[in-house]
Design a protein around this motif. Structure first.
Motif, short mmCIF file in Angstrom:
data_model
loop_
_atom_site.label_atom_id
_atom_site.label_comp_id
_atom_site.label_asym_id
_atom_site.label_seq_id
_atom_site.Cartn_x
_atom_site.Cartn_y
_atom_site.Cartn_z
N SER B 65 0.45 6.30 6.90
CA SER B 65 -0.27 5.84 5.71
C SER B 65 -1.74 5.60 6.01
O SER B 65 -2.46 5.03 5.20
CB SER B 65 0.40 4.59 5.13
OG SER B 65 0.59 3.63 6.11
N PRO B 82 -3.68 12.02 7.90
CA PRO B 82 -3.83 10.69 7.29
C PRO B 82 -5.02 9.89 7.77
O PRO B 82 -5.72 9.28 6.98
CB PRO B 82 -2.52 9.98 7.66
CG PRO B 82 -1.54 11.08 7.86
CD PRO B 82 -2.32 12.24 8.40
N ARG B 86 -9.14 9.01 5.46
CA ARG B 86 -8.30 7.97 4.91
C ARG B 86 -8.46 7.83 3.40
O ARG B 86 -7.50 7.80 2.65
CB ARG B 86 -8.62 6.63 5.59
CG ARG B 86 -7.72 5.50 5.17
CD ARG B 86 -8.20 4.18 5.71
NE ARG B 86 -9.46 3.75 5.16
CZ ARG B 86 -9.60 3.19 3.96
NH1 ARG B 86 -8.55 2.98 3.21
NH2 ARG B 86 -10.78 2.84 3.52
N TYR B 89 -7.08 10.67 1.42
CA TYR B 89 -5.64 10.79 1.65
C TYR B 89 -4.83 9.75 0.88
O TYR B 89 -3.84 10.08 0.24
CB TYR B 89 -5.37 10.67 3.15
CG TYR B 89 -3.91 10.58 3.50
CD1 TYR B 89 -3.08 11.69 3.39
CD2 TYR B 89 -3.35 9.38 3.93
CE1 TYR B 89 -1.74 11.60 3.69
CE2 TYR B 89 -2.01 9.28 4.23
CZ TYR B 89 -1.21 10.39 4.12
OH TYR B 89 0.12 10.30 4.42
N VAL B 90 -5.27 8.49 0.93
CA VAL B 90 -4.44 7.43 0.35
C VAL B 90 -4.33 7.49 -1.17
O VAL B 90 -3.49 6.82 -1.76
CB VAL B 90 -4.89 6.01 0.77
CG1 VAL B 90 -4.73 5.81 2.26
CG2 VAL B 90 -6.31 5.73 0.33
N SER B 164 2.21 -0.08 -6.69
CA SER B 164 1.96 1.00 -5.74
C SER B 164 2.32 2.37 -6.31
O SER B 164 2.12 3.37 -5.64
CB SER B 164 2.71 0.74 -4.43
OG SER B 164 4.05 0.50 -4.72
N ILE C 101 -4.80 0.99 2.63
CA ILE C 101 -4.07 2.01 1.87
C ILE C 101 -4.68 2.23 0.50
O ILE C 101 -4.05 2.81 -0.38
CB ILE C 101 -2.58 1.65 1.75
CG1 ILE C 101 -2.43 0.28 1.12
CG2 ILE C 101 -1.88 1.70 3.09
CD1 ILE C 101 -1.05 0.02 0.55
N ARG C 102 -5.91 1.78 0.31
CA ARG C 102 -6.59 1.99 -0.98
C ARG C 102 -7.77 2.95 -0.78
O ARG C 102 -8.45 2.89 0.25
CB ARG C 102 -7.12 0.66 -1.51
CG ARG C 102 -6.08 -0.38 -1.75
CD ARG C 102 -5.47 -0.19 -3.12
NE ARG C 102 -4.15 -0.80 -3.22
CZ ARG C 102 -3.92 -2.10 -3.27
NH1 ARG C 102 -4.92 -2.94 -3.19
NH2 ARG C 102 -2.71 -2.55 -3.40
#
Lengths: 263, 321, 267
Positions: B65, B82, B86, B89-90, B164, C101-102
């Motif tokens: 992740s 990933p 970042r 990708y996220v 999410s 993760i953002r």
């Protein structure tokens, strides 16, 4: 008595563990000391004062070295107050006041010794007018050390008193921040008490805050003559007794309140 | 080329040991969290990732992740690496940490969602329709105006899922999503994940300690231990392969009789209970039952399947780890 | 860009609403902040009372310098609390994972993650000190001077944020060095609430080259007070503060580089 002694010893050992934080703390405290002395030297240039700059520098270094004695609080106790677990402690059959008093003693003593002594050595190596001056007289040194004892008892009593008040309020941060401010302002940490307006000093020197470090420091620099020592020590001892009495009363009242309200 | 391609993934951590007496500095120690893990996952698959604590599950999820950079190996997810890009990708993935909230604690959850809309730069129309769909599927409508801190754990987990999935990720990572949930919440969560997977073809990868999660959801399961992949296949096959022993507990009326069991079968004698661990393939269950019945009058008997920990332990033994 | 700004404002709004959930505690703490910063100002007043002046600087000048520092420092705490306060604990608790993760930069998200509105009372004290200092010093305000003040405060905020980033970078590498970093941040605040030219050489160098409070704050303040620092020309009051932005830029680069070494904690 044995229990209190082992609490004291355990706490001492804990204080010696955080070596990294200690070195960082010393560097930081020395740096603050240097800034303050530099500032007072600049202020003295062109504005001479009755108190010589050497005394002010000495005052600053002694205050900085023993800073941890003033401000260090017991993080475990604060946590317990915040999450309410203090109620379990207060309802125990032993005197929690003395339990935490002894812990505070160990913490303040060890914290300030480990930081204070290296700092004092450093400060005494600085050039004249920048660093720590030798004591005014051998008698002054002895009396200053003697005055440090009731001063230290006052400090621990004040710490417990603050905690006692903190337990009463729902949000501890506001009130304890204000009490800490009173403490560092009127104990001479922000600005030496000798530089406060003369009329203020007469009152301030009688407050409990002046008994902590200010009185011993003034005996050391010779601003208080050894002949005055008896009066000063009596004031200190009276305050120590009052503060301990108030603190114990408050803790007992807190305890009763808890028992009545059922936590 | 599969959707997720992982090849020889390695990650080591340096941990500082406690300072020893007399030494000024603490010594360092390296721990290999992943020792070259490889696997691939197709789009739309629902994969379970199991293993004991410290096996490297979370590390894998964190690398995939984009949170951690591996020390070696390759990983491509949907054609992207990933940890290299970042931020780009996220946008295409969603992550739910079972023990860590991603929403704002003190504000109504719908406000958190609205902030996520801006974080992911979603258009108002996309956001509205997706929010409606998710709140219906997760039964969140009545809690939208409630601050997160006032929700139960199960409701909170549903809100986390909604948060999410708002940006319609192609891939969803779930790190121990059912931890601490009650039975009803667990079932609802599993139903929802099945629905999301079927409805939108979302690829789902979940780590768990709960074998029932795997049994209910995953067509495929990977077992990780000591930083290595130990098994990759279906759950029934895994069970067949390693679930070789059973435990039986028996209680008798009156005192425990003396029982003679063949060699290789271990048993523990309790106060008035006997628990026997045996391998059905070596000593058939029927034979065991006969032996037990001969010994006395059985008042109570339970047959337990192996739990995940014993299973993994059996696997370690066989794989000589 | 517009979207980013909107997101920041929205985040701040949400955090302030969170704070307001606990109204009485919030008001109490705001008052505590007021008393605390009032105490700091009191120390300056007492110094002025005792000494009258500090080298070439009058009492009014000193209040002005104090106000500059106070406003800059606490504005940074209000808008940059994520960096100045929360970051180390976010690393320790693993909460930083949820930002990674953002699809936004970490620096920006951390900035969005915290505010400290209680500090508004500290700023009020600072503003009062600025007004008092400006009146006592007889400052004749003009557009360039107002611009210089605004630029100075903005750039000082950037500088302070940059200095707090050092602590953030250390905490990524799990180095516990709070007190060491405090020497430069809080030490800088204490030292530089007085003008730089009163200090001896090494401190001058430190606060001009390493943590250039002198450039972002003292050069423009001296220009506004009509007593240019070191006799430097007026244009320097608009150029030297830019060093604050430079420090911040360098620190952000180092911060992003540091993030590559981030190892998240927990399971």
């Amino acid at each position: 008595m044995r229990a209190y002694f082992s609490v004291f010893r355990m706490r001492l050992r804990m204080e010696t563990q955080y070596r990294g934080a200690m070195i960082g703390g010393i560097v930081c405290q020395v740096f603050f000391g240097l800034i303050l002395v530099a500032l007072y030297r600049a202020l003295y240039a062109g504005n001479p004062q009755p108190v010589p700059i050497e005394h002010v520098a000495t005052y600053v270094w002694l205050q900085q070295s023993f800073f941890r004695m003033l401000t260090s609080t017991d993080p475990d106790l604060l946590d317990k107050i915040r999450n309410g677990n203090i109620s379990y402690d207060l309802c125990r059959p032993v005197s929690m006041y003395w339990f935490y008093y002894v812990r505070a003693m160990a913490q303040k003593l060890m914290g300030s010794m480990m930081r204070g002594i290296p700092m004092l050595i450093f400060a005494s190596l600085l050039p004249k007018g920048w660093g720590l001056e030798p004591p005014a007289s051998p008698a002054g040194l002895v009396l200053a050390l003697a005055a440090l004892v009731p001063g230290f008892l006052c400090m621990c009593a004040l710490a417990n008193l603050t905690m006692g008040i903190t337990m009463r309020t729902l949000d501890p941060r506001g009130i304890s921040a204000m009490l800490d401010l009173l403490m560092i302002s009127f104990s001479g940490n922000i600005l030496p008490l000798t530089l406060f307006p003369d009329s203020w000093q007469r009152v301030l020197s009688l407050l409990p805050y002046a008994q902590l470090l200010d009185a011993p420091i003034r005996l050391y620099t010779g601003e208080y003559a050894p002949i005055e020592a008896l009066r000063i020590l009596s004031v200190q001892i009276v305050w120590a007794a009052i503060l301990i009495g108030l603190g114990k009363g408050l803790w007992n009242a807190n305890r009763r309140r808890l028992i009545v309200q059922g936590g | 080329m599969s959707y997720i391609e992982v090849n020889g993934l390695k990650k080591t951590f340096t941990v500082r040991k406690k300072r020893e007496k007399g030494k000024l500095f603490r010594e360092k120690q390296t721990v290999e969290a992943l020792k070259g893990v490889s696997f691939s996952v197709e789009k739309g698959e629902l994969v379970g990732y199991i293993g004991p604590n410290g096996a490297g599950k979370s590390t894998t999820v964190k690398i995939l992740s984009g949170i951690l950079t591996p020390d070696g190996g390759e990983a491509l997810v949907g054609g992207r690496v990933p940890w290299l890009e970042r931020r780009e990708y996220v946008k295409h993935i969603g992550v739910v940490f079972g023990q860590r909230s991603q929403l704002w604690w003190d504000v109504p959850i719908v406000d958190s969602f609205s902030l996520l809309k801006d974080i992911y730069r979603l258009s108002a129309a996309d956001y509205e329709s997706r929010l409606k769909e998710l709140t219906e599927a997760l039964q969140l409508e009545e809690f939208l105006r409630t601050p997160l801190r006032l929700l139960s754990l199960g409701q909170r987990m549903r809100a986390e899922l909604c948060g999410s999935l708002l940006h319609r990720p192609e891939l969803l990572f779930l790190d121990e999503p059912t931890i601490g949930l009650d039975a009803v919440s667990k079932l609802a969560l599993r139903d929802f994940l099945k629905w999301e997977n079927a409805e939108h073809g979302t690829t789902i990868m979940l780590t768990t300690h709960d074998m029932e999660d795997i049994a209910a959801l995953c067509s495929r399961v990977m077992v990780l231990g000591h930083g290595q992949k130990l098994y990759d296949g279906t759950l029934p096959e895994l069970l067949e392969k390693f679930d070789t022993v059973r435990t039986v507990s028996v209680k008798y009326d009156g005192a425990l009789p003396d029982i003679k069991l063949p060699e290789g079968i271990s048993f523990e004698r309790g106060e008035n209970e006997l628990s026997i661990t045996y391998a059905p393939s070596v000593f058939p269950t029927a034979k065991l039952l006969a032996t037990l019945q001969e010994a006395g009058r059985i008042s109570e008997m339970t047959l337990q399947p192996e739990n995940i920990d014993r299973l993994i332990a059996a696997m370690y033994k066989e794989m000589d780890l | 860009m517009m979207n980013t700004l909107k997101l920041y404002v929205k985040s701040m709004g949400m955090l302030i609403r969170s704070h307001m959930q606990y109204t009485s505690s919030f008001i109490m703490q705001m008052l505590a902040q007021l008393v605390m910063e009032g105490g700091e100002m009191m120390a300056v007043i007492l110094v002025v009372d005792r000494f009258g002046s500090l080298k070439q600087w009058t009492g009014g000048n000193l209040f002005f310098f104090f106000g500059m520092m106070s406003v800059s420092f606490y504005t940074t705490e209000i808008f940059g609390r994520g960096i100045t306060g929360n970051f180390p604990s976010m690393v320790r608790s693993g909460q930083l994972d949820t930002l990674l993760i953002r699809p936004r930069t970490i620096f920006f998200q951390v900035l969005c993650s915290g505010t400290d509105p209680r500090r508004i009372t500290c700023i009020a004290v600072g503003v009062a000190s600025l007004i008092m200092g400006s009146a006592m010093s007889g400052v004749v305000w003009s557009l360039p001077k107002a611009l210089a003040l605004a630029e100075s405060i903005l750039m000082s905020c950037m500088l302070i944020l940059g200095l707090f980033l050092i602590e953030a970078i250390f905490s990524i590498h799990s180095v516990k060095s709070v007190e060491l970093v405090n020497a430069i941040t809080y030490g800088g605040r204490s030292a530089c609430q007085y003008p730089i030219d009163v200090y001896p050489g090494p401190l001058k160098v430190l606060f001009t080259v390493v943590a250039p409070f002198a450039l972002t704050m003292h050069v423009p303040a001296a220009y506004i007070l009509g007593k240019p620092l070191y006799g430097w020309p007026a244009w320097t009051a608009f150029v030297t503060p830019l060093s604050g932005a430079a420090v911040l830029a360098v620190m952000i680069v180092l911060f992003n580089r540091g993030m590559r070494f981030y190892r998240s904690t927990g399971s």
